[in-house]
Design an enzyme around this catalytic site. Sequence first.
Site, PDB file in Angstrom:
ATOM      1  N   THR A 157     -33.077 -14.751 161.237  1.00 28.60           N
ATOM      2  CA  THR A 157     -33.192 -13.368 161.686  1.00 28.60           C
ATOM      3  C   THR A 157     -32.394 -13.204 162.975  1.00 28.60           C
ATOM      4  O   THR A 157     -32.226 -14.163 163.730  1.00 28.60           O
ATOM      5  CB  THR A 157     -34.662 -12.958 161.910  1.00 28.60           C
ATOM      6  OG1 THR A 157     -35.273 -13.886 162.803  1.00 28.60           O
ATOM      7  CG2 THR A 157     -35.422 -12.920 160.598  1.00 28.60           C
ATOM      8  N   VAL A 174     -32.528 -11.502 166.100  1.00 29.19           N
ATOM      9  CA  VAL A 174     -33.012 -11.682 167.470  1.00 29.19           C
ATOM     10  C   VAL A 174     -33.440 -13.128 167.716  1.00 29.19           C
ATOM     11  O   VAL A 174     -33.141 -13.718 168.761  1.00 29.19           O
ATOM     12  CB  VAL A 174     -34.170 -10.709 167.773  1.00 29.19           C
ATOM     13  CG1 VAL A 174     -34.720 -10.953 169.183  1.00 29.19           C
ATOM     14  CG2 VAL A 174     -33.706  -9.266 167.644  1.00 29.19           C
ATOM     15  N   CYS A 175     -34.112 -13.732 166.741  1.00 30.56           N
ATOM     16  CA  CYS A 175     -34.552 -15.118 166.880  1.00 30.56           C
ATOM     17  C   CYS A 175     -33.370 -16.064 167.065  1.00 30.56           C
ATOM     18  O   CYS A 175     -33.431 -17.019 167.845  1.00 30.56           O
ATOM     19  CB  CYS A 175     -35.353 -15.540 165.651  1.00 30.56           C
ATOM     20  SG  CYS A 175     -36.878 -14.636 165.418  1.00 30.56           S
ATOM     21  N   THR A 176     -32.300 -15.800 166.349  1.00 32.18           N
ATOM     22  CA  THR A 176     -31.114 -16.660 166.459  1.00 32.18           C
ATOM     23  C   THR A 176     -30.536 -16.600 167.864  1.00 32.18           C
ATOM     24  O   THR A 176     -30.170 -17.637 168.446  1.00 32.18           O
ATOM     25  CB  THR A 176     -30.061 -16.239 165.424  1.00 32.18           C
ATOM     26  OG1 THR A 176     -30.627 -16.362 164.111  1.00 32.18           O
ATOM     27  CG2 THR A 176     -28.810 -17.096 165.519  1.00 32.18           C
ATOM     28  N   LEU A 228     -33.072 -18.597 170.267  1.00 31.56           N
ATOM     29  CA  LEU A 228     -32.990 -20.053 170.199  1.00 31.56           C
ATOM     30  C   LEU A 228     -31.633 -20.551 170.695  1.00 31.56           C
ATOM     31  O   LEU A 228     -31.540 -21.639 171.271  1.00 31.56           O
ATOM     32  CB  LEU A 228     -33.271 -20.554 168.775  1.00 31.56           C
ATOM     33  CG  LEU A 228     -34.731 -20.967 168.577  1.00 31.56           C
ATOM     34  CD1 LEU A 228     -35.635 -19.751 168.517  1.00 31.56           C
ATOM     35  CD2 LEU A 228     -34.912 -21.841 167.353  1.00 31.56           C
TER      36      LEU A 228
END
Length: 224
Positions: A43, A45-47, A50
């Site tokens: 996804t 935003v998560c990428t 992290l």
Amino acid sequence: MPGLLLGDEAPNFEAETTQGRIRFHDFLGDSWGILFSHPRDFTPVCTTELGRAAKLATEFSKRNVKMIALSIDSVQDHLSWSKDINAYNGEQPEEKLPFPIIADANRELAVKLGMLDPDERDKDGMPLTARVVFVFGPDKKLKLSILYPATTGRNFDEILRVVDSLQLTAYKKVATPVDWKPGDSVMVVPTLPDEEAKKLFPKGVFTKDLPSGKKYLRYTPQPE
């Protein structure tokens, strides 16, 4: 909803991760720790989050902080996603990140820690994990928690700043004021008498005059 409050001891859970099976207390050892959750692999935003966490991993390591992420997908998905995260950072698309990612496909850990976002759901109608940050001290107790909705990415530079504040104030009788950054002046805690403050802070204690006449705004250069 179950969850953790400041001062609670971290549950000593076991989990499968991208770096093998862990028991949480053993993973932390005598270090500080950051556990941060993510709604889903692959996804946008998560990428980015992290990716930024990976970029800052060396800075957290310098502060004796171990990082570990959590997402509600499998270890294999996490490993495949790690390639995208590294590519996003302009690195070789490898499966390895500088911290493990917990696989919580059945959401057991997310429920136990109070990480679910009731307003964000997957295609099957199941709630996704919110963007939670837990910071644990070497005593395994929760020192700070931050909760963001799934739609808002976190600021990992702010998390690093918070760690600096937590570590400083854990060992020195000071507090950090608004917008404090490492190297700025800090505030003497209200419970410390003036005479003791003068002994503890040889660089000086400076009081700001206020209309109330109360001498509670006491500053000192950041102690070593």
